[in-house]
Design a protein around this motif. Structure first.
Motif, PDB file in Angstrom:
ATOM      1  N   LEU A  92       0.865  -1.113   0.296  1.00  0.00           N
ATOM      2  CA  LEU A  92      -0.074   0.388   0.014  1.00  0.00           C
ATOM      3  C   LEU A  92       0.757   1.165  -0.039  1.00  0.00           C
ATOM      4  CD1 LEU A  92      -2.736   1.306   0.065  1.00  0.00           C
ATOM      5  CD2 LEU A  92      -2.605   1.098   3.002  1.00  0.00           C
ATOM      6  N   MET A  93       1.680   1.062   0.473  1.00  0.00           N
ATOM      7  CA  MET A  93       2.256   2.415   1.078  1.00  0.00           C
ATOM      8  C   MET A  93       3.048   2.263   0.039  1.00  0.00           C
ATOM      9  SD  MET A  93       4.139   1.851   4.674  1.00  0.00           S
ATOM     10  CE  MET A  93       5.796   3.476   4.302  1.00  0.00           C
ATOM     11  N   ASP A  95       2.742   1.571  -3.783  1.00  0.00           N
ATOM     12  CA  ASP A  95       1.821   2.131  -4.491  1.00  0.00           C
ATOM     13  C   ASP A  95       1.464   3.444  -4.359  1.00  0.00           C
ATOM     14  OD1 ASP A  95      -0.600   1.525  -6.579  1.00  0.00           O
ATOM     15  OD2 ASP A  95      -2.000   1.439  -5.061  1.00  0.00           O
ATOM     16  N   THR A  96       0.891   3.992  -3.170  1.00  0.00           N
ATOM     17  CA  THR A  96       0.963   5.862  -2.733  1.00  0.00           C
ATOM     18  C   THR A  96       1.824   6.422  -3.261  1.00  0.00           C
ATOM     19  OG1 THR A  96      -0.804   4.687  -0.908  1.00  0.00           O
ATOM     20  CG2 THR A  96      -0.010   7.354  -1.180  1.00  0.00           C
ATOM     21  N   ASP A  99       2.246   6.745  -6.944  1.00  0.00           N
ATOM     22  CA  ASP A  99       0.729   7.933  -7.751  1.00  0.00           C
ATOM     23  C   ASP A  99       1.515   9.542  -6.954  1.00  0.00           C
ATOM     24  OD1 ASP A  99      -0.345   5.323  -8.141  1.00  0.00           O
ATOM     25  OD2 ASP A  99      -1.527   5.888  -6.756  1.00  0.00           O
ATOM     26  N   VAL A 100       2.160   9.286  -6.026  1.00  0.00           N
ATOM     27  CA  VAL A 100       2.671  11.068  -5.511  1.00  0.00           C
ATOM     28  C   VAL A 100       3.764  11.327  -6.391  1.00  0.00           C
ATOM     29  CG1 VAL A 100       4.021  11.769  -3.595  1.00  0.00           C
ATOM     30  CG2 VAL A 100       1.816  10.491  -3.571  1.00  0.00           C
TER      31      VAL A 100
END
Length: 261
Positions: A92-93, A95-96, A99-100
């Motif tokens: 999750l980290m 992937d985030t 995106d950032v």
């Protein structure tokens, strides 16, 4: 009562599903409603499973003991749950973060490299020569000037944050970022202000290095570890002591005569 095949302290440990399927709640025969019987059955199975030796009670004891024991002593289901949770959090980290970073690069690339400042102001004195240098060099490369400028900013940000966290690779990137920035500023600054612009950039970089190179020292670090073994010198003497000679008559056996009358 059926069990799950795992004896605990010599007693069979019923599982929660076994209790749910086979326990007969009190008063179920008298109640004709199916929902009420199901709820009473579930409540009885829940209470039974929390008794000493029950399924949920045993899991709670394992979780409580895992807080005080080591990782190797923890139950298998606890290790599996923690590993799956950690892997999910890492995915999750990542992937985030992806995106950032992608959104930041797209936003920076949409801005022309030379439109941010006109060379006035303290920060612009350092930033504007970098923009001018990258724009001039991008004319000979198959890349947009804004992409070069975005990469330059991203490198400095990662070097600053990673260096603060103590990452050796990030600190090396921070050093190359500063040296490259000084070279670009010296090359693209106005002829009469090259020294001032480069010196100002060096001071800013030195101040930022207080954060990026936090804890770095040039002194050798000596680790004094206790010896893994102890040497106790001891001297062992093995002496052979002869067996004592049995005591006898000094005159010898020839001097012994029988008593005569």
């Amino acid at each position: 009562m059926p069990d799950n095949g795992k004896p605990v302290n010599g007693n069979d440990t019923p599982s929660f599903l076994d209790l749910l399927n086979q326990l007969k709640p009190p008063g179920a025969e008298l109640d004709g409603k199916h929902d009420t019987r199901r709820l009473a059955k579930l409540r009885a199975a829940w209470k039974e499973s929390w008794k000493e030796g029950g399924f949920l009670h045993q899991r709670w004891e394992e979780a409580f003991q895992a807080r005080q024991g080591s990782w190797h002593d923890a139950a298998t289901w606890i290790k599996t749950t923690l590993l799956l949770g950690g892997l999910s959090l890492i995915v999750l980290m990542l992937d985030t973060a992806g995106d950032v970073v992608s959104a930041a690069l797209k936003g920076l690339s949409a801005i022309p490299a030379t439109s941010g400042s006109d060379g006035s102001g303290l920060w612009s004195t350092v930033d504007h020569p970098v923009r001018v240098f990258l724009t001039a060099q991008a004319a000979h490369l198959s890349v947009a000037p804004a992409a070069l400028y975005a990469f330059w900013q991203l490198t400095g940000l990662l070097g600053l944050v990673g260096g603060f966290l103590g990452n050796a690779g990030a600190r090396i990137a921070w050093l190359f970022f500063g040296i490259g920035s000084l070279a670009m500023i010296w090359s693209a600054a106005p002829a009469g202000g090259q020294a001032a612009a480069t010196g100002l950039a060096a001071l800013m970089w030195a101040l930022a290095s207080i954060v990026a190179l936090r804890g770095l020292t040039l002194r050798p670090i000596v680790h004094n570890h206790p010896p893994q073994y102890q040497f106790n010198p001891a001297l062992h003497l093995h002496a052979t002591i002869p067996a004592p000679t049995p005591a006898g008559d000094d005159l010898g056996p020839d001097n012994v005569h029988p008593l005569q009358r």
